[in-house]
Design a protein around this motif. Structure first.
Motif, PDB file in Angstrom:
ATOM      1  N   ASP A 135     -11.107  -3.793   1.023  1.00  0.00           N
ATOM      2  CA  ASP A 135     -11.471  -4.281  -0.311  1.00  0.00           C
ATOM      3  C   ASP A 135     -10.306  -4.189  -1.287  1.00  0.00           C
ATOM      4  O   ASP A 135     -10.044  -5.125  -2.043  1.00  0.00           O
ATOM      5  CB  ASP A 135     -12.664  -3.497  -0.853  1.00  0.00           C
ATOM      6  N   MET A 136      -9.600  -3.081  -1.257  1.00  0.00           N
ATOM      7  CA  MET A 136      -8.512  -2.860  -2.209  1.00  0.00           C
ATOM      8  C   MET A 136      -7.286  -3.727  -1.917  1.00  0.00           C
ATOM      9  O   MET A 136      -6.481  -3.977  -2.811  1.00  0.00           O
ATOM     10  CB  MET A 136      -8.093  -1.387  -2.193  1.00  0.00           C
ATOM     11  N   ALA A 137      -7.130  -4.173  -0.658  1.00  0.00           N
ATOM     12  CA  ALA A 137      -5.923  -4.914  -0.280  1.00  0.00           C
ATOM     13  C   ALA A 137      -6.187  -6.357   0.120  1.00  0.00           C
ATOM     14  O   ALA A 137      -5.257  -7.063   0.507  1.00  0.00           O
ATOM     15  CB  ALA A 137      -5.219  -4.180   0.865  1.00  0.00           C
ATOM     16  N   ALA A 196      -9.638   5.022  -1.157  1.00  0.00           N
ATOM     17  CA  ALA A 196     -10.285   5.051   0.160  1.00  0.00           C
ATOM     18  C   ALA A 196     -10.672   6.478   0.549  1.00  0.00           C
ATOM     19  O   ALA A 196     -11.733   6.702   1.144  1.00  0.00           O
ATOM     20  CB  ALA A 196      -9.365   4.444   1.215  1.00  0.00           C
ATOM     21  N   ARG A 197      -9.835   7.450   0.217  1.00  0.00           N
ATOM     22  CA  ARG A 197     -10.153   8.856   0.519  1.00  0.00           C
ATOM     23  C   ARG A 197     -11.423   9.285  -0.220  1.00  0.00           C
ATOM     24  O   ARG A 197     -12.341   9.862   0.369  1.00  0.00           O
ATOM     25  CB  ARG A 197      -8.986   9.769   0.138  1.00  0.00           C
ATOM     26  N   ILE A 198     -11.483   8.990  -1.505  1.00  0.00           N
ATOM     27  CA  ILE A 198     -12.666   9.368  -2.292  1.00  0.00           C
ATOM     28  C   ILE A 198     -13.904   8.630  -1.779  1.00  0.00           C
ATOM     29  O   ILE A 198     -14.979   9.224  -1.644  1.00  0.00           O
ATOM     30  CB  ILE A 198     -12.429   9.094  -3.788  1.00  0.00           C
ATOM     31  N   LYS A 251      -5.068  -3.803  -6.894  1.00  0.00           N
ATOM     32  CA  LYS A 251      -6.212  -3.009  -7.356  1.00  0.00           C
ATOM     33  C   LYS A 251      -5.874  -1.539  -7.576  1.00  0.00           C
ATOM     34  O   LYS A 251      -6.756  -0.754  -7.903  1.00  0.00           O
ATOM     35  CB  LYS A 251      -7.374  -3.127  -6.372  1.00  0.00           C
ATOM     36  N   GLY A 252      -4.627  -1.138  -7.357  1.00  0.00           N
ATOM     37  CA  GLY A 252      -4.254   0.250  -7.632  1.00  0.00           C
ATOM     38  C   GLY A 252      -4.044   1.081  -6.383  1.00  0.00           C
ATOM     39  O   GLY A 252      -3.632   0.575  -5.342  1.00  0.00           O
ATOM     40  N   ILE A 276       0.843  -1.203   0.000  1.00  0.00           N
ATOM     41  CA  ILE A 276       0.000   0.000   0.000  1.00  0.00           C
ATOM     42  C   ILE A 276       0.873   1.246   0.000  1.00  0.00           C
ATOM     43  O   ILE A 276       0.640   2.181  -0.771  1.00  0.00           O
ATOM     44  CB  ILE A 276      -0.970  -0.015   1.199  1.00  0.00           C
ATOM     45  N   LYS A 277       1.895   1.258   0.852  1.00  0.00           N
ATOM     46  CA  LYS A 277       2.806   2.408   0.913  1.00  0.00           C
ATOM     47  C   LYS A 277       3.482   2.654  -0.432  1.00  0.00           C
ATOM     48  O   LYS A 277       3.642   3.794  -0.863  1.00  0.00           O
ATOM     49  CB  LYS A 277       3.893   2.177   1.968  1.00  0.00           C
ATOM     50  N   ALA A 278       3.883   1.576  -1.094  1.00  0.00           N
ATOM     51  CA  ALA A 278       4.608   1.688  -2.364  1.00  0.00           C
ATOM     52  C   ALA A 278       3.685   1.923  -3.557  1.00  0.00           C
ATOM     53  O   ALA A 278       4.158   2.193  -4.660  1.00  0.00           O
ATOM     54  CB  ALA A 278       5.435   0.424  -2.590  1.00  0.00           C
TER      55      ALA A 278
END
Length: 156
Positions: A126-128, A58-60, A51-52, A44-46
């Motif tokens: 969901d994304m991770a 997550a912010r949006i 999923k991008g 996530i950091k990188a």
């Protein structure tokens, strides 16, 4: 009159009438964390999650959720929010999410901040989830509220 404002004298649920209340500046902050594997956090950091852009999405999602709170939570008023912010802070094996909502209006924005934080956390999951299905969302709570009759409150 019932002590619970969302119940009438017969105990039936109803939306509170805020028509006679004065508009005041209101702000609420809410937050929670999502614990995960070191590998998932590093991806996530990188920006390497399958999923991008996890945090951008997550912010949006959190901002959109705050704007939809009146449609999601029964008896919440639909509010014309002035601002919503969703921020992230990395820990050793977790990401802390803090959502802030504000407006000048007749009712508070606690539910909007809580909804933004919770949906941002769910979106991170969901994304991770391809990286770590065992992630744990925890500690979702109101951190601060300002404005209205009850004034300023900060969580202990």
């Amino acid at each position: 009159m019932s002590q619970l404002t969302h119940l009438d004298d017969s105990g039936a649920a109803h939306m509170v009438d805020v028509g006679g209340k004065p508009a005041t500046e209101r702000l609420a902050r809410a937050g929670g964390t999502i614990r995960m594997s070191a590998e998932a956090l590093a991806a996530i950091k990188a920006g390497d999650a399958p999923k991008g852009d996890v945090l951008g999405t997550a912010r949006i999602a959190g901002i959109m959720a705050a704007k939809k709170t009146g449609e999601l939570i029964p008896l919440c008023h639909p509010l014309a929010l002035d601002a919503v912010d969703v921020a992230f802070e990395f820990g050793e094996r977790e990401i802390a999410v803090t959502a802030t909502a504000s407006l000048t209006g007749k009712t508070g924005v606690e539910m909007e901040a809580l909804t933004a934080a919770s949906v941002a956390l769910l979106t991170i999951y969901d994304m991770a989830k391809a990286l770590d299905k065992g992630m744990v969302i925890e500690g979702l709570r109101l951190l601060e509220k300002r404005g209205g009759k009850s004034g300023h409150w900060i969580a202990k």
